[in-house]
Design an enzyme around this catalytic site. Structure first.
Site, PDB file in Angstrom:
ATOM      1  CB  CYS A 106     -18.506  12.190  54.274  1.00 47.37           C
ATOM      2  SG  CYS A 106     -17.667  11.807  52.720  1.00 47.37           S
ATOM      3  CG  ASN A 156     -19.668  10.832  47.643  1.00 47.99           C
ATOM      4  OD1 ASN A 156     -20.137  10.742  46.517  1.00 47.99           O
ATOM      5  ND2 ASN A 156     -19.799   9.883  48.520  1.00 47.99           N
ATOM      6  NE  ARG A 172     -15.417  11.702  56.916  1.00 48.88           N
ATOM      7  CZ  ARG A 172     -15.675  12.843  57.535  1.00 48.88           C
ATOM      8  NH1 ARG A 172     -15.975  12.844  58.819  1.00 48.88           N
ATOM      9  NH2 ARG A 172     -15.645  13.987  56.877  1.00 48.88           N
ATOM     10  CG  ASP A 210     -12.165  13.955  56.560  1.00 51.19           C
ATOM     11  OD1 ASP A 210     -11.784  12.932  55.945  1.00 51.19           O
ATOM     12  OD2 ASP A 210     -12.383  15.041  56.004  1.00 51.19           O
TER      13      ASP A 210
END
Length: 143
Positions: free
Chosen positions: A10, A13, A16, A124
């Site tokens: 993602c 980090n 997700r 997100d």
């Protein structure tokens, strides 16, 4: 014995991809696959390298029986293309970045996580609330 590596990617980090790593490891633990696969996560950007996952992601995962508190963010490296068999992006923006970084032209290696489920992106949750983290968790679990 050859192990199969799975890397979840993602942005930073911290939300997700560590959630995906934790869910995946939890699903594999105690099964015959446990000895045959390994997993990790990384970010397309190094904003949070060395940091633990976002506390909201940690709490959401813990509520679902997954402990991601010990994970630490790291930046995706080109060498990850050689180290992992599956590189799973959490959204199309990550997939585009990974494809541009692909040193060997292995365009088929990076894929969207949700290509294994309903398709699409895992939104997100970073700028959202608890419901956004729950939605992201549910989508990741589907993938």
């Amino acid at each position: 014995m050859t192990e199969t590596g799975v890397l979840f990617v993602c942005t930073g980090n911290i939300c997700r991809s560590p959630t995906a790593e934790g869910i995946f490891i939890g699903r594999v633990r105690g099964t015959p696959l446990e000895e045959k696969v390994f997993a990790a996560s990384a970010g397309t950007h190094d904003y949070h390298a060395g940091d633990p996952p976002d506390i909201r992601a940690v709490r959401m995962a813990a509520r679902r029986g997954v402990d991601i508190s010990g994970l630490r963010a790291r930046h995706f490296k080109k060498s990850d293309f050689d180290s992992y068999d599956f590189i799973l992006a959490l959204d199309g923006g990550h997939l585009d970045i990974l494809r541009r970084m692909d040193p060997g032209g292995r365009r088929g290696k990076p894929q969207l996580l949700l290509s294994y489920a309903a398709g699409g992106d895992v939104p997100d949750p970073y700028y959202g609330g608890e419901d956004d983290f729950a939605r992201a968790y549910d989508l990741i679990e589907q993938g």
